[in-house]
Design a protein around this motif. Structure first.
Motif, PDB file in Angstrom:
ATOM      1  N   ASN A 230      -4.240  -5.783 -15.556  1.00 15.99           N
ATOM      2  CA  ASN A 230      -5.234  -5.634 -14.486  1.00 15.99           C
ATOM      3  C   ASN A 230      -4.958  -4.424 -13.592  1.00 15.99           C
ATOM      4  O   ASN A 230      -4.707  -4.547 -12.402  1.00 15.99           O
ATOM      5  N   ILE A 231      -4.983  -3.271 -14.240  1.00 13.71           N
ATOM      6  CA  ILE A 231      -4.706  -2.017 -13.538  1.00 13.71           C
ATOM      7  C   ILE A 231      -5.987  -1.182 -13.502  1.00 13.71           C
ATOM      8  O   ILE A 231      -6.596  -0.935 -14.546  1.00 13.71           O
ATOM      9  N   THR A 232      -6.424  -0.770 -12.335  1.00 15.35           N
ATOM     10  CA  THR A 232      -7.611   0.085 -12.205  1.00 15.35           C
ATOM     11  C   THR A 232      -7.241   1.301 -11.370  1.00 15.35           C
ATOM     12  O   THR A 232      -7.333   1.292 -10.144  1.00 15.35           O
ATOM     13  N   ILE A 233      -6.763   2.312 -12.052  1.00 18.41           N
ATOM     14  CA  ILE A 233      -6.360   3.528 -11.340  1.00 18.41           C
ATOM     15  C   ILE A 233      -7.259   4.679 -11.785  1.00 18.41           C
ATOM     16  O   ILE A 233      -7.376   4.954 -12.980  1.00 18.41           O
ATOM     17  N   ASP A 234      -7.876   5.333 -10.823  1.00 11.48           N
ATOM     18  CA  ASP A 234      -8.723   6.484 -11.125  1.00 11.48           C
ATOM     19  C   ASP A 234      -7.956   7.778 -10.852  1.00 11.48           C
ATOM     20  O   ASP A 234      -7.211   7.864  -9.879  1.00 11.48           O
ATOM     21  N   VAL A 235      -8.203   8.757 -11.736  1.00 10.01           N
ATOM     22  CA  VAL A 235      -7.582  10.068 -11.512  1.00 10.01           C
ATOM     23  C   VAL A 235      -8.640  10.988 -10.888  1.00 10.01           C
ATOM     24  O   VAL A 235      -9.844  10.769 -11.087  1.00 10.01           O
ATOM     25  N   PRO A 236      -8.218  12.017 -10.145  1.00  5.64           N
ATOM     26  CA  PRO A 236      -9.173  12.844  -9.399  1.00  5.64           C
ATOM     27  C   PRO A 236     -10.251  13.501 -10.260  1.00  5.64           C
ATOM     28  O   PRO A 236     -11.391  13.651  -9.822  1.00  5.64           O
ATOM     29  N   SER A 237      -9.922  13.878 -11.505  1.00  2.00           N
ATOM     30  CA  SER A 237     -10.913  14.559 -12.357  1.00  2.00           C
ATOM     31  C   SER A 237     -12.057  13.637 -12.747  1.00  2.00           C
ATOM     32  O   SER A 237     -13.099  14.111 -13.189  1.00  2.00           O
ATOM     33  N   GLY A 238     -11.845  12.341 -12.643  1.00  4.30           N
ATOM     34  CA  GLY A 238     -12.852  11.389 -13.097  1.00  4.30           C
ATOM     35  C   GLY A 238     -12.753  11.126 -14.589  1.00  4.30           C
ATOM     36  O   GLY A 238     -13.490  10.306 -15.133  1.00  4.30           O
ATOM     37  N   ASN A 239     -11.840  11.799 -15.279  1.00  3.93           N
ATOM     38  CA  ASN A 239     -11.646  11.568 -16.712  1.00  3.93           C
ATOM     39  C   ASN A 239     -10.964  10.216 -16.933  1.00  3.93           C
ATOM     40  O   ASN A 239     -10.477   9.602 -15.992  1.00  3.93           O
TER      41      ASN A 239
ATOM     42  N   SER B  23      -2.762   1.786  -4.632  1.00  2.00           N
ATOM     43  CA  SER B  23      -2.237   3.144  -4.818  1.00  2.00           C
ATOM     44  C   SER B  23      -3.209   4.174  -4.258  1.00  2.00           C
ATOM     45  O   SER B  23      -4.381   4.196  -4.639  1.00  2.00           O
ATOM     46  N   ILE B  24      -2.748   5.020  -3.361  1.00  2.50           N
ATOM     47  CA  ILE B  24      -3.598   6.072  -2.797  1.00  2.50           C
ATOM     48  C   ILE B  24      -2.909   7.427  -2.967  1.00  2.50           C
ATOM     49  O   ILE B  24      -1.886   7.704  -2.332  1.00  2.50           O
ATOM     50  N   ASN B  25      -3.452   8.228  -3.881  1.00  2.79           N
ATOM     51  CA  ASN B  25      -2.998   9.613  -4.019  1.00  2.79           C
ATOM     52  C   ASN B  25      -1.505   9.757  -4.328  1.00  2.79           C
ATOM     53  O   ASN B  25      -0.846  10.679  -3.854  1.00  2.79           O
TER      54      ASN B  25
ATOM     55  N   THR C 192       0.869  -1.175   0.000  1.00  2.42           N
ATOM     56  CA  THR C 192       0.000   0.000   0.000  1.00  2.42           C
ATOM     57  C   THR C 192       0.901   1.219   0.000  1.00  2.42           C
ATOM     58  O   THR C 192       1.790   1.349   0.845  1.00  2.42           O
ATOM     59  N   MET C 193       0.687   2.062  -0.994  1.00  2.00           N
ATOM     60  CA  MET C 193       1.543   3.244  -1.171  1.00  2.00           C
ATOM     61  C   MET C 193       0.656   4.481  -1.141  1.00  2.00           C
ATOM     62  O   MET C 193      -0.302   4.568  -1.913  1.00  2.00           O
ATOM     63  N   THR C 194       0.947   5.407  -0.237  1.00  2.00           N
ATOM     64  CA  THR C 194       0.111   6.605  -0.083  1.00  2.00           C
ATOM     65  C   THR C 194       0.947   7.881  -0.187  1.00  2.00           C
ATOM     66  O   THR C 194       2.048   7.940   0.390  1.00  2.00           O
ATOM     67  N   ASN C 195       0.417   8.864  -0.880  1.00  2.00           N
ATOM     68  CA  ASN C 195       1.046  10.197  -0.938  1.00  2.00           C
ATOM     69  C   ASN C 195       2.514  10.155  -1.381  1.00  2.00           C
ATOM     70  O   ASN C 195       3.345  10.910  -0.879  1.00  2.00           O
ATOM     71  N   ALA C 196       2.814   9.293  -2.321  1.00  2.00           N
ATOM     72  CA  ALA C 196       4.193   9.188  -2.809  1.00  2.00           C
ATOM     73  C   ALA C 196       4.308   9.878  -4.165  1.00  2.00           C
ATOM     74  O   ALA C 196       3.296  10.148  -4.820  1.00  2.00           O
TER      75      ALA C 196
ATOM     76  N   THR D  72      -5.967   5.187  -6.627  1.00  5.54           N
ATOM     77  CA  THR D  72      -5.992   6.538  -7.189  1.00  5.54           C
ATOM     78  C   THR D  72      -4.583   7.101  -7.369  1.00  5.54           C
ATOM     79  O   THR D  72      -3.636   6.629  -6.749  1.00  5.54           O
ATOM     80  N   THR D  73      -4.513   8.118  -8.212  1.00  2.00           N
ATOM     81  CA  THR D  73      -3.305   8.950  -8.241  1.00  2.00           C
ATOM     82  C   THR D  73      -3.723  10.356  -7.822  1.00  2.00           C
ATOM     83  O   THR D  73      -4.902  10.622  -7.607  1.00  2.00           O
ATOM     84  N   SER D  74      -2.753  11.263  -7.743  1.00  2.00           N
ATOM     85  CA  SER D  74      -3.027  12.614  -7.240  1.00  2.00           C
ATOM     86  C   SER D  74      -3.398  13.550  -8.389  1.00  2.00           C
ATOM     87  O   SER D  74      -3.377  13.176  -9.563  1.00  2.00           O
ATOM     88  N   LEU D  75      -3.658  14.782  -8.058  1.00  7.38           N
ATOM     89  CA  LEU D  75      -3.971  15.804  -9.050  1.00  7.38           C
ATOM     90  C   LEU D  75      -2.783  16.139  -9.940  1.00  7.38           C
ATOM     91  O   LEU D  75      -2.957  16.675 -11.029  1.00  7.38           O
ATOM     92  N   SER D  76      -1.580  15.828  -9.487  1.00  5.59           N
ATOM     93  CA  SER D  76      -0.393  16.441 -10.097  1.00  5.59           C
ATOM     94  C   SER D  76      -0.281  16.237 -11.605  1.00  5.59           C
ATOM     95  O   SER D  76       0.130  17.150 -12.306  1.00  5.59           O
ATOM     96  N   THR D  77      -0.622  15.048 -12.120  1.00  5.99           N
ATOM     97  CA  THR D  77      -0.516  14.864 -13.572  1.00  5.99           C
ATOM     98  C   THR D  77      -1.848  14.455 -14.197  1.00  5.99           C
ATOM     99  O   THR D  77      -1.891  14.011 -15.343  1.00  5.99           O
ATOM    100  N   ASP D  78      -2.913  14.561 -13.453  1.00  2.00           N
ATOM    101  CA  ASP D  78      -4.262  14.265 -13.919  1.00  2.00           C
ATOM    102  C   ASP D  78      -4.482  14.855 -15.313  1.00  2.00           C
ATOM    103  O   ASP D  78      -4.204  16.043 -15.520  1.00  2.00           O
ATOM    104  N   PRO D  79      -4.920  14.124 -16.322  1.00  2.00           N
ATOM    105  CA  PRO D  79      -5.472  12.770 -16.274  1.00  2.00           C
ATOM    106  C   PRO D  79      -4.448  11.648 -16.452  1.00  2.00           C
ATOM    107  O   PRO D  79      -4.829  10.500 -16.650  1.00  2.00           O
TER     108      PRO D  79
END
Ligand SMILES: *[C@@H]1O[C@H](CO)[C@@H](O)[C@H](O)[C@H]1NC(C)=O
Ligand SMILES: *[C@@H]1O[C@H](CO)[C@@H](O)[C@H](O)[C@H]1NC(C)=O
Ligand SMILES: *[C@@H]1O[C@H](CO)[C@@H](O)[C@H](O)[C@H]1NC(C)=O
Ligand SMILES: *[C@@H]1O[C@H](CO)[C@@H](O)[C@H](O)[C@H]1NC(C)=O
Ligand SMILES: *[C@@H]1O[C@H](CO)[C@@H](O)[C@H](O)[C@H]1NC(C)=O
Ligand SMILES: *[C@@H]1O[C@H](CO)[C@@H](O)[C@H](O)[C@H]1NC(C)=O
Ligand SMILES: *[C@@H]1O[C@H](CO)[C@@H](O)[C@H](O)[C@H]1NC(C)=O
Ligand SMILES: *[C@@H]1O[C@H](CO)[C@@H](O)[C@H](O)[C@H]1NC(C)=O
Ligand SMILES: *[C@@H]1O[C@H](CO)[C@@H](O)[C@H](O)[C@H]1NC(C)=O
Ligand SMILES: *[C@@H]1O[C@H](CO)[C@@H](O)[C@H](O)[C@H]1NC(C)=O
Ligand SMILES: *[C@@H]1O[C@H](CO)[C@@H](O)[C@H](O)[C@H]1NC(C)=O
Ligand SMILES: *[C@@H]1O[C@H](CO)[C@@H](O)[C@H](O)[C@H]1NC(C)=O
Length: 455
Positions: free
Chosen positions: A416-425, A348-350, A305-309, A389-396
């Protein structure tokens, strides 16, 4: 003097090590049974025989705020070496370097506190052990054969503290200040380290070098500064010229790599880690030194589990030509390969980027990287079962997979990767010079605007 034969009776042994009278019947935790799980490298670990009940060395600290307990610790390790147990159950201050590479069949119980004297950071710059590789230096070095170092996380202590604050403050004005690594395993064949807290290393927390058959488990690692001072290079573990290493069941809250596989790390398992604030689980950087061969092979990274990296699953390779990067970090032009690396079950968290593969590490000029593709190839890599999730920094965008030329990377698979970006795009990944038919992600062409300078 033949300590081993003298030190065969508990009372005598204790007095030799200057045990304090308060040690009536001190409680010594049993050595934890450590099993690599759920994965292992397929290589067996040598058995570590139980230590003699009659060979125990308690270490009594000296007096005064500016003392040096280094010699007392070393004396106890000499006395209880070859079959005994050294107990560090009080508060110690280490003010000079300790060469502990003579160890053999010994257990070291740290249920107290070990502090490194930070009164004079320049003392350590001059007196620490120095290594050529990446300007590494260390307070002490542990090596030999069959050494188990452990504490007891339930006792509130069991801590090794590097007092990094003083160094982080000093590098604001002196960027080239040499800062020691908190714990160095150098040349250890068979050993373990478990159930310990590590705090505020001036530099990386742990280097495992020239070693084999090492298990690390249940460590709690944290770097925190006061007054908003920037923490530098607080890697959790770096492995270097080492084989058959397992790092598991641990917590790391830092500002640089959670784990980093440096040159010639082979058969390494990293599993069940919770990493916060880091730069990810990183292969490399590799290829930093022109014409040297770096090999990283047979890694399995599982359940992280990786957060805020800044990054999560990461492979960083320098370009095929030498170039300057930072004051203490320059390079490129190295040879070798990364082969058979799996990242599996990744939450992945943020994080800024969930996957980062670069062969242009330490170089902002992409044209130069294309002109001089990395000589160090990346082969047989699988990254699978990642969510979050990933963070806003490079969204999308959620990551970059960029090789420096098509023939420098092969059989890199992403599944099998399911990563959502903050914009929802729709999540996008920048891909280049890589076989996209093996990548089960939404690749977009690279825009060339990347920052690969991150630690
Ligand atoms: C910075 O620290 C190093 C020791 O690592 C020392 O040699 C050098 O003189 C220091 N530089 C300055 C400007 O103080
Ligand atoms: C590892 O072993 C080599 C060769 O003996 C030695 O030069 C080096 O100092 C050792 N330690 C590290 C961290 O490289
Ligand atoms: C994953 O690791 C965490 C510790 O970070 C642990 O609590 C959990 O049981 C592990 N899960 C699996 C499937 O191994
Ligand atoms: C690396 O090897 C090449 C070719 O042999 C040579 O020209 C170059 O000087 C070497 N570079 C270094 C830093 O040793
Ligand atoms: C890594 O191992 C290879 C093969 O044994 C050797 O040629 C190379 O010098 C080693 N590199 C380092 C950095 O130790
Ligand atoms: C790849 O590495 C893993 C983990 O160390 C190991 O179990 C496996 O046998 C390796 N595969 C090959 C083909 O060497
Ligand atoms: C991650 O960062 C966010 C935003 O700064 C913060 O709210 C959160 O507590 C952090 N998570 C952890 C586990 O530190
Ligand atoms: C080591 O540090 C010196 C400055 O003290 C620097 O010139 C050199 O490039 C550094 N070496 C590496 C490999 O980073
Ligand atoms: C980038 O590298 C190319 C190729 O070496 C060179 O021509 C160009 O001047 C470099 N650009 C910058 C901004 O340094
Ligand atoms: C390394 O790569 C550069 C540029 O890609 C190439 O010119 C050089 O010959 C390579 N060196 C070796 C030893 O393969
Ligand atoms: C895909 O990954 C998820 C975790 O995000 C996992 O629960 C699921 O079993 C994986 N699916 C396959 C087919 O492996
Ligand atoms: C998300 O998509 C919308 C609609 O296409 C667009 O306006 C917006 O800029 C996108 N946001 C990001 C962060 O890409």
């Amino acid at each position: 003097m033949r300590f081993s034969s003298v030190c065969s009776v508990l009372a005598l042994c204790a007095s030799l090590a200057e045990a304090s009278p308060s040690h009536g019947k001190p409680k010594i935790p049993a050595r934890p049974v450590l099993t690599p799980a759920p994965y292992n490298s397929g290589k067996e670990f040598p058995r570590s025989a139980p230590r003699s009940k009659n060979k125990k060395c308690f270490v009594k600290p000296g007096k005064g705020d500016d003392r040096d307990d280094a010699a007392r610790i070393k004396t106890a390790l000499k006395k209880c070496n070859n079959g005994g147990t050294v107990i560090l159950d009080q508060s110690y201050l280490v003010s000079s370097p300790l060469d502990l590479t003579f160890l053999k069949h010994v257990d070291v119980v740290i249920t107290g506190e070990i502090h490194f004297n930070a009164k004079d950071v320049y003392y350590w710059a001059s007196n620490s052990f120095k290594y050529d590789f990446q300007n590494m230096s260390t307070f002490w070095k542990w090596g030999g054969k069959d050494v188990n170092i452990y504490g007891d996380l339930s006792n509130g202590k069991s801590v090794i503290d590097g007092h990094g604050q003083a160094y982080w403050e000093e590098i604001v004005t002196n960027k080239t200040l040499l800062r020691p690594i908190l714990f160095s395993i150098d040349g250890l064949k068979g050993g373990s380290m478990s159930n310990l807290r590590m705090r505020n290393s001036p530099n990386w927390f742990n280097i495992i070098a020239n070693s084999s058959d090492i298990i690390i488990s249940d460590l709690d690692i944290q770097a925190k500064s006061t007054g908003g001072v920037k923490i530098a290079n607080s890697d959790g573990w770096d492995t270097y010229r080492s084989d058959n290493v397992v790092i598991q069941n641990s917590f790391v809250d830092n500002t640089d790599d959670c784990v980093s596989f440096k040159p010639n790390s082979t058969n390494v398992i990293v599993q069940n880690l919770n990493c916060i604030g880091s730069h990810g689980i990183s292969v490399g950087s590799l290829g930093q030194y022109a014409n040297l061969t770096d090999i990283v092979e047979n890694l399995y990274v599982y359940n992280i589990t990786m957060t805020n990296a800044s990054d999560f699953a990461r492979i960083k390779v320098w370009p095929g030509v030498q170039s300057s990067f930072q004051e203490l970090l320059n390079g490129g032009g190295g040879l070798g390969y990364v082969r058979n690396v799996t990242y599996d079950t990744l939450h992945s968290i943020n994080n800024d980027r969930a996957i980062t593969i670069t062969q242009c590490y330490g170089q902002k000029n992409q044209t130069l990287c294309q002109e001089f593709p990395a000589n160090l190839t990346i082969e047989d890599v699988t990254i699978r079962n990642m969510w979050g999730t990933t963070s806003l920094s490079t969204d999308p965008e959620a990551g970059t997979l960029i090789c420096s030329a098509p023939d420098r990377c092969s059989n890199i698979r992403v599944e099998n990767i399911t990563i959502d970006v903050p914009s929802g795009n729709t999540t996008e990944w920048e891909c280049a010079n890589i076989d996209e038919s093996l990548l089960d992600i939404n690749c977009v062409p690279t825009d060339g605007d990347r920052d690969t300078t991150n630690g």
